[in-house]
Design an enzyme around this catalytic site. Structure first.
Site, mmCIF file in Angstrom:
data_model
loop_
_atom_site.group_PDB
_atom_site.id
_atom_site.type_symbol
_atom_site.label_atom_id
_atom_site.label_comp_id
_atom_site.label_asym_id
_atom_site.label_seq_id
_atom_site.Cartn_x
_atom_site.Cartn_y
_atom_site.Cartn_z
ATOM 1 N N ASP A 231 0.872 -1.179 0.000
ATOM 2 C CA ASP A 231 0.000 0.000 0.000
ATOM 3 C C ASP A 231 0.905 1.224 0.000
ATOM 4 O O ASP A 231 2.062 1.133 -0.372
ATOM 5 C CB ASP A 231 -0.956 -0.018 1.202
ATOM 6 N N HIS A 255 2.026 1.388 -3.245
ATOM 7 C CA HIS A 255 1.152 2.389 -3.864
ATOM 8 C C HIS A 255 1.760 3.779 -3.761
ATOM 9 O O HIS A 255 1.067 4.786 -3.940
ATOM 10 C CB HIS A 255 -0.244 2.318 -3.246
#
Length: 440
Positions: A231, A255
């Site tokens: 993430d 991410h």
């Protein structure tokens, strides 16, 4: 207690340590020391050291040093909460172990204890071991990732690892191995983080929600760190001002360096200014530089720079969406689709590297189409830049320069651009339309 991931070992070896201290030194001396005893060895790894840890934080809550002994293992089978700290150094020279019993942890979370370590108070420093073998928090997240049901992104009752709320403090050599989910929620003012390591690489299931640092505050820097996760490496939330993220290496299925998400609750007015992301290497990630806000949100994000960013096999190197979606979330209240979190004075400068053309995306996709492809027309996965402005007035003073991003297929880089008008963005650096990226 050795790092076994070859890529992570290589990156760690290449980093040059640059020590950073707290912005302001404590006024009072830390005259008391609490050395935490461990029953790990004598019990063959079965005893719970949480009571001894909690006792140390109670006895040495002010003007103290709390020590996890060098090379010593500790079982932290129950959450630790210390919210009355003042001028304390947490010296982590040993290694901490969370429970490996998933059901037991879920029951603790269901009881209302959703964060495993909670620290709060002024001048609370975290000092990890210089020796790379020590200073680790071992959460045993691999079993959780593997147990996640098929086509689901949300295994129930996962704990947050740490909530850290302080001021005039430093965090050095924080090390997290296989976190179950979120790592550090960092709140406060005048905080330096350096030489952190987050290792959420997986040999099986996808490591959902293994954010590195979720940041909210003023005058916060994160430098010289390595984060391999599933993430955001950093997610800047509102309100935040004067945030620096520099000289870091991030990757795995990261991410990236994110702002938001913002505006999910339209009554929560976003207020973020003066962010700088610089000299960062991004490897095998879904995103490198990302802004995400929900349509219907409100507020302003201003004066943001991403500079000198190196990408290797990244699906979306530069990505802006003001119509963010979350495959597992619902929203409160009435949504005005023409309202936006306004973006002003954004710069993307000196990006170089490769775009993931052949195997785009990551393991977080549990829907069809994938959540990260929703709303993007005719994706080729040659896109160097994706700018999705919600309205023709919601993006202002965008600038790109020195963009040298190339698809692995050796096709020309392309761009998706929506509603970043030339009138409001005269230095955008290319024509806002979908097609081949042609810098001005």
């Amino acid at each position: 207690m050795l790092i076994t991931n070859p890529a992570l070992l290589g990156i760690l070896a290449s980093l040059v340590p640059l020590a950073l201290g707290a912005p302001n030194q404590p006024i009072q001396a830390r005259s008391r020391k609490c050395v935490i005893p461990s029953s790990y060895a004598s019990s063959h790894g079965t005893a719970d050291d949480s009571p001894a840890v909690a006792s140390a934080f109670a006895q040495c809550a002010e003007n103290s040093v709390i020590v996890f002994q060098e090379g010593v293992d500790y079982n932290i089978f129950h959450p630790i909460k210390a919210t009355n700290l003042s001028n304390v150094e947490i010296r982590v020279l040993g290694n901490l172990h969370l429970p490996q019993d998933i059901t037991a942890v879920q029951n603790i979370v269901k009881s209302g204890q959703s964060t495993w370590f909670t620290f709060q108070g002024p001048r609370v420093d975290w000092t990890g071991a210089d020796d790379i073998k020590n200073g680790w928090i071992n959460s045993y997240g691999q079993a959780w990732w593997d147990a996640n049901p098929a086509n689901s992104s949300s295994f129930p009752n996962r704990p947050h690892l740490m909530s850290y709320k302080t001021s005039q403090a430093s965090i050095k050599n924080f090390r997290s191995r296989k976190p179950i989910a979120w790592n550090v929620k960092l709140q406060g003012d005048d905080i330096t983080v350096s030489h952190a390591i987050v290792d959420a690489t997986s040999t099986g299931g996808f490591p959902f929600n293994t954010d590195g640092f979720d940041v909210e505050g003023t005058n916060i820097s994160i430098t010289d760190s390595v984060m391999f996760n599933g993430d955001d490496a950093i997610a800047v939330n509102t309100p935040s001002h004067n945030i620096v993220f520099a000289r870091n290496t991030i990757g795995y299925q990261s991410h990236g360096m994110s702002i938001g998400s913002l505006g999910k609750d339209p009554t929560d007015f976003a207020n973020i200014t003066n962010l700088r992301f610089e000299d960062v290497t991004v490897i095998d990630a879904l995103y490198a530089a990302r802004f995400k806000s929900w349509s219907g949100g409100r507020g302003l994000v201003k004066n943001v720079v991403w500079k000198n960013i190196r990408t290797f096999n990244v699906t979306f190197p530069i990505f802006v969406t003001q119509s963010y979606s979350d495959q597992s979330a619902s929203r409160p209240g009435t949504i005005d689709p023409f309202s936006s979190v306004m973006m002003e004075d954004f710069t993307w400068s000196d990006f170089s590297g490769t775009i993931n053309t052949y195997h785009p995306g990551d393991g977080s996709c549990v829907t069809d189409p994938c959540w990260y492809n929703v709303g993007l027309p005719n994706l080729k996965h040659t896109e160097a830049i994706v700018l999705e402005c919600n309205t023709e007035s919601s993006c202002k003073n965008f600038r790109t320069e020195g963009i040298r991003l190339h698809p692995q297929s050796k096709d020309s880089p392309s761009v998706i651009c929506m509603k970043a008008t030339a009138e409001l963005n005269p230095k955008l650096g290319f024509e806002c339309k979908n097609g081949t990226f042609v810098p001005h």
